[in-house]
Write an enzyme that holds these catalytic residues in place. Sequence first.
Site, PDB file in Angstrom:
ATOM      1  N   GLU A 293      -2.359 -23.101   4.476  1.00  0.00           N
ATOM      2  CA  GLU A 293      -1.358 -23.064   3.401  1.00  0.00           C
ATOM      3  C   GLU A 293      -0.068 -23.763   3.855  1.00  0.00           C
ATOM      4  OE1 GLU A 293      -1.184 -18.894   2.357  1.00  0.00           O
ATOM      5  OE2 GLU A 293      -2.914 -19.086   1.019  1.00  0.00           O
TER       6      GLU A 293
ATOM      7  N   TYR B  90      -5.913 -18.812   6.861  1.00  0.00           N
ATOM      8  CA  TYR B  90      -5.125 -18.848   5.626  1.00  0.00           C
ATOM      9  C   TYR B  90      -3.759 -19.485   5.842  1.00  0.00           C
ATOM     10  CZ  TYR B  90      -8.118 -15.499   3.097  1.00  0.00           C
ATOM     11  OH  TYR B  90      -9.140 -14.876   2.433  1.00  0.00           O
ATOM     12  N   ILE B  91      -2.987 -18.884   6.752  1.00  0.00           N
ATOM     13  CA  ILE B  91      -1.582 -19.302   6.885  1.00  0.00           C
ATOM     14  C   ILE B  91      -1.506 -20.743   7.385  1.00  0.00           C
ATOM     15  CG2 ILE B  91       0.600 -18.788   8.064  1.00  0.00           C
ATOM     16  CD1 ILE B  91      -0.181 -15.825   8.004  1.00  0.00           C
TER      17      ILE B  91
ATOM     18  N   ARG C 181      -8.714 -23.164  17.872  1.00  0.00           N
ATOM     19  CA  ARG C 181      -9.530 -22.985  19.078  1.00  0.00           C
ATOM     20  C   ARG C 181     -11.008 -23.252  18.852  1.00  0.00           C
ATOM     21  NH1 ARG C 181      -9.472 -16.354  19.557  1.00  0.00           N
ATOM     22  NH2 ARG C 181     -10.379 -15.963  17.505  1.00  0.00           N
TER      23      ARG C 181
ATOM     24  N   CYS D  23       2.881 -13.485   0.758  1.00  0.00           N
ATOM     25  CA  CYS D  23       2.271 -14.053  -0.465  1.00  0.00           C
ATOM     26  C   CYS D  23       3.287 -14.612  -1.463  1.00  0.00           C
ATOM     27  CB  CYS D  23       1.464 -13.001  -1.192  1.00  0.00           C
ATOM     28  SG  CYS D  23       0.584 -11.851  -0.148  1.00  0.00           S
TER      29      CYS D  23
ATOM     30  N   LYS E 120       5.655 -17.446  -0.175  1.00  0.00           N
ATOM     31  CA  LYS E 120       4.748 -18.562   0.155  1.00  0.00           C
ATOM     32  C   LYS E 120       4.287 -19.291  -1.103  1.00  0.00           C
ATOM     33  CE  LYS E 120       0.833 -18.152  -0.350  1.00  0.00           C
ATOM     34  NZ  LYS E 120      -0.126 -17.329   0.399  1.00  0.00           N
TER      35      LYS E 120
ATOM     36  N   GLU F   1     -14.729 -25.308 -17.543  1.00  0.00           N
ATOM     37  CA  GLU F   1     -15.999 -25.415 -18.267  1.00  0.00           C
ATOM     38  C   GLU F   1     -17.143 -25.787 -17.322  1.00  0.00           C
ATOM     39  OE1 GLU F   1     -16.595 -28.704 -21.071  1.00  0.00           O
ATOM     40  OE2 GLU F   1     -14.861 -29.705 -20.200  1.00  0.00           O
TER      41      GLU F   1
ATOM     42  N   THR G 201       5.198  -7.167   3.806  1.00  0.00           N
ATOM     43  CA  THR G 201       4.882  -8.568   4.114  1.00  0.00           C
ATOM     44  C   THR G 201       4.707  -9.400   2.854  1.00  0.00           C
ATOM     45  OG1 THR G 201       3.815  -7.928   6.172  1.00  0.00           O
ATOM     46  CG2 THR G 201       3.224 -10.077   5.286  1.00  0.00           C
ATOM     47  N   CYS G 202       3.938  -8.896   1.897  1.00  0.00           N
ATOM     48  CA  CYS G 202       3.606  -9.692   0.716  1.00  0.00           C
ATOM     49  C   CYS G 202       4.864 -10.159  -0.016  1.00  0.00           C
ATOM     50  CB  CYS G 202       2.726  -8.872  -0.224  1.00  0.00           C
ATOM     51  SG  CYS G 202       2.489  -9.640  -1.821  1.00  0.00           S
TER      52      CYS G 202
ATOM     53  N   HIS H 146     -13.705 -27.107 -23.988  1.00  0.00           N
ATOM     54  CA  HIS H 146     -13.660 -28.515 -23.616  1.00  0.00           C
ATOM     55  C   HIS H 146     -12.353 -29.151 -24.081  1.00  0.00           C
ATOM     56  CE1 HIS H 146     -15.278 -32.405 -22.583  1.00  0.00           C
ATOM     57  NE2 HIS H 146     -14.947 -32.865 -23.773  1.00  0.00           N
TER      58      HIS H 146
ATOM     59  N   GLY I 161      -3.664 -15.275  13.250  1.00  0.00           N
ATOM     60  CA  GLY I 161      -4.095 -13.927  12.912  1.00  0.00           C
ATOM     61  C   GLY I 161      -2.964 -12.906  12.987  1.00  0.00           C
TER      62      GLY I 161
ATOM     63  N   TYR J  80      11.383  -3.164  -6.242  1.00  0.00           N
ATOM     64  CA  TYR J  80      10.534  -2.187  -5.541  1.00  0.00           C
ATOM     65  C   TYR J  80      11.311  -0.906  -5.255  1.00  0.00           C
ATOM     66  CZ  TYR J  80       6.196  -4.721  -4.751  1.00  0.00           C
ATOM     67  OH  TYR J  80       4.981  -5.324  -4.922  1.00  0.00           O
TER      68      TYR J  80
ATOM     69  N   GLY K 180       0.813  -1.209   0.000  1.00  0.00           N
ATOM     70  CA  GLY K 180       0.000   0.000   0.000  1.00  0.00           C
ATOM     71  C   GLY K 180       0.847   1.259   0.000  1.00  0.00           C
TER      72      GLY K 180
HETATM   73  P1  NDP Z   1      -6.711 -15.832   9.688  1.00  0.00           P
HETATM   74  O1  NDP Z   1      -7.516 -14.677  10.140  1.00  0.00           O
HETATM   75  O2  NDP Z   1      -6.919 -16.391   8.352  1.00  0.00           O
HETATM   76  O3  NDP Z   1      -6.911 -17.028  10.725  1.00  0.00           O
HETATM   77  C1  NDP Z   1      -6.585 -16.855  12.062  1.00  0.00           C
HETATM   78  C2  NDP Z   1      -6.817 -18.151  12.772  1.00  0.00           C
HETATM   79  O4  NDP Z   1      -6.284 -18.025  14.075  1.00  0.00           O
HETATM   80  C3  NDP Z   1      -8.287 -18.498  12.925  1.00  0.00           C
HETATM   81  O5  NDP Z   1      -8.423 -19.887  12.887  1.00  0.00           O
HETATM   82  C4  NDP Z   1      -8.620 -17.951  14.307  1.00  0.00           C
HETATM   83  O6  NDP Z   1      -9.608 -18.692  14.944  1.00  0.00           O
HETATM   84  C5  NDP Z   1      -7.322 -18.193  15.029  1.00  0.00           C
HETATM   85  N1  NDP Z   1      -7.082 -17.227  16.091  1.00  0.00           N
HETATM   86  C6  NDP Z   1      -7.239 -15.895  16.029  1.00  0.00           C
HETATM   87  N2  NDP Z   1      -6.925 -15.330  17.203  1.00  0.00           N
HETATM   88  C7  NDP Z   1      -6.546 -16.322  18.014  1.00  0.00           C
HETATM   89  C8  NDP Z   1      -6.122 -16.395  19.362  1.00  0.00           C
HETATM   90  N3  NDP Z   1      -6.063 -15.299  20.114  1.00  0.00           N
HETATM   91  N4  NDP Z   1      -5.812 -17.612  19.884  1.00  0.00           N
HETATM   92  C9  NDP Z   1      -5.926 -18.724  19.131  1.00  0.00           C
HETATM   93  N5  NDP Z   1      -6.339 -18.727  17.849  1.00  0.00           N
HETATM   94  C10 NDP Z   1      -6.646 -17.546  17.309  1.00  0.00           C
HETATM   95  O7  NDP Z   1      -5.189 -15.375   9.953  1.00  0.00           O
HETATM   96  P2  NDP Z   1      -3.799 -15.912   9.406  1.00  0.00           P
HETATM   97  O8  NDP Z   1      -2.864 -15.677  10.538  1.00  0.00           O
HETATM   98  O9  NDP Z   1      -3.912 -17.257   8.827  1.00  0.00           O
HETATM   99  O10 NDP Z   1      -3.492 -14.875   8.260  1.00  0.00           O
HETATM  100  C11 NDP Z   1      -3.515 -13.475   8.534  1.00  0.00           C
HETATM  101  C12 NDP Z   1      -4.153 -12.711   7.409  1.00  0.00           C
HETATM  102  O11 NDP Z   1      -3.249 -12.646   6.336  1.00  0.00           O
HETATM  103  C13 NDP Z   1      -5.403 -13.375   6.826  1.00  0.00           C
HETATM  104  O12 NDP Z   1      -6.564 -12.956   7.498  1.00  0.00           O
HETATM  105  C14 NDP Z   1      -5.393 -12.949   5.401  1.00  0.00           C
HETATM  106  O13 NDP Z   1      -6.113 -11.747   5.316  1.00  0.00           O
HETATM  107  C15 NDP Z   1      -3.918 -12.713   5.117  1.00  0.00           C
HETATM  108  N6  NDP Z   1      -3.389 -13.834   4.299  1.00  0.00           N
HETATM  109  C16 NDP Z   1      -3.877 -14.008   3.049  1.00  0.00           C
HETATM  110  C17 NDP Z   1      -3.421 -15.045   2.256  1.00  0.00           C
HETATM  111  C18 NDP Z   1      -3.983 -15.237   0.896  1.00  0.00           C
HETATM  112  O14 NDP Z   1      -4.595 -14.301   0.362  1.00  0.00           O
HETATM  113  N7  NDP Z   1      -3.866 -16.424   0.279  1.00  0.00           N
HETATM  114  C19 NDP Z   1      -2.388 -15.969   2.728  1.00  0.00           C
HETATM  115  C20 NDP Z   1      -1.969 -15.711   4.074  1.00  0.00           C
HETATM  116  C21 NDP Z   1      -2.454 -14.677   4.821  1.00  0.00           C
HETATM  117  P3  NDP Z   1     -11.152 -18.300  14.810  1.00  0.00           P
HETATM  118  O15 NDP Z   1     -11.580 -18.763  13.459  1.00  0.00           O
HETATM  119  O16 NDP Z   1     -11.787 -19.027  15.936  1.00  0.00           O
HETATM  120  O17 NDP Z   1     -11.217 -16.806  14.955  1.00  0.00           O
END
Ligand code: NDP
Length: 446
Positions: A182, A178-179, A199, A48, A51, A440, A42-43, A435, A262, A99, A16
């Site tokens: 992946e 996501y992470i 959790r 991204c 990864k 498709e 980060t990306c 096809h 997260g 960059y 950004g």
């Molecule tokens: P996500 O938001 O995807 O997932 C976070 C996970 O951690 C969820 O399962 C959540 O559980 C859990 N969680 C959150 N807080 C806690 C806590 N305090 N204790 C225990 N568990 C917790 O985050 P990621 O870390 O995987 O990725 C971060 C962000 O980066 C993503 O939201 C996405 O926007 C971006 N990203 C995008 C990618 C892509 O476009 N392919 C690839 C990687 C990252 P619950 O569901 O219960 O809240």
Amino acid sequence: MAEFDYDLFTIGAGSGGVRASRVASALGAKVAIAEEYRVGGTCVIRGCVPKKMLVYGAHFAEDLEDCANFGWSIGKKTFDWKLLRDNVLKDVDRLNRAYIDTLETNKVTILHERAELTGPHDIRLASGKAVTAKHILVATGAHPHVPSCPGHELGITSNEAFHLDAIPKRILIAGGGYIANEFAGIFNEFGARVTVMTRGDQMLRSYDESLRERLLHISMLKGIDFRFHAEFEKIVKLKRGLKVHMTRHDPIEVDQVLFATGRVPNTKGLGLDKAGVALGDKGEIKVDRFSKTNVDHIYAVGDVTDRVQLTPVAIREGQAFAETVFGNKPCAVDHSCIPAAVFSHPPLCGVGLTEKQARQKLGAVKVYQSDFCPMKNVLAGRGERALYKMVCDEADKIVGIHMIGPDAPEIMQAAAVAVKAGLTKADFDATCAIHPTMAEELVLLR
Ligand code: NDP
């Protein structure tokens, strides 16, 4: 003498910040950007891009298995993690340089140090130098959240995963987003014994339920273990490896713990209070639809605002900010209908409303789907089925498309245009199939 040193001072040279700075400069502004780590954010540096290269690297494990039924026999297969790691890091260096070049070509002054606000228009650099700016853009991104349990310092985050000396034999990945998904795929393909703990009772909450179930099913068939309703109690160092104690499950011994729970906006220690910038509950910078904070000349874009934590969104926000402030063309980013993908094995993706969201929002909806085994998987003897799903309102206008299967995100990008444009199921039906392809299926849904 100009009233300020710069027209724009950007803090953070990620997706950004870089876009905003170079566009603002091209529009005639005098711009400086400060970055305490590496230009690219980060990306590019630890997200991204590297990864996705690991995802490609990991997928060869399946291709090498699948090629047998296509007549190929390969001798002994070996995998050299350090070779892949170093090649990936080399490409990250190349992109980092690209960059920097982009910023320099656009005459943006790059300051390779931390910057903090000391007043509404005042910035102090780590070197002690003080500068002033008419406008300030905060684009500092986010950092991984690490749950606070005893022994948490023994684990790593995705930041460190790109630099490992070796692939751990046994890894516990915390999180169900996501992470987590992946990296579960990546480490599993590289031969690690992977356990995912989360959790809640589900993964990837924002995605369509049928896709989530399909990914869970396939991941389990591939040998990944899942533990739901699990929260950390403590992590203990053993002579060899780590022992993780968690609620509702037996302790587990692993070689590595990866936190993917997260990401938290990077707002601490930035001096935002000194400039009077208001934060939300998670520490995110609160902004309006033009990315403007409560202080008229201070803006924020990207993950630090915790709107949608995705690179293309941060880039759009940066572009819109520059055009609004320096191009005299007010534009706000439309955060609706953003396509997104998880590069799991197989990948899944979606745009628009999930079936559940559509039912809650619209009441009656029509759902069309295709549950099929891709031709390549059939011949390879890989029983992994793909699932494509289209959710429409009562008038058959498409409100969401969701796909899991090989290359699904590549197909989704084009399908997302149709959803954003408000097309109907009939428009898809009227389009001739290519096809034989997997894509498709989208024009043959029932
Ligand atoms: P996500 O938001 O995807 O997932 C976070 C996970 O951690 C969820 O399962 C959540 O559980 C859990 N969680 C959150 N807080 C806690 C806590 N305090 N204790 C225990 N568990 C917790 O985050 P990621 O870390 O995987 O990725 C971060 C962000 O980066 C993503 O939201 C996405 O926007 C971006 N990203 C995008 C990618 C892509 O476009 N392919 C690839 C990687 C990252 P619950 O569901 O219960 O809240």
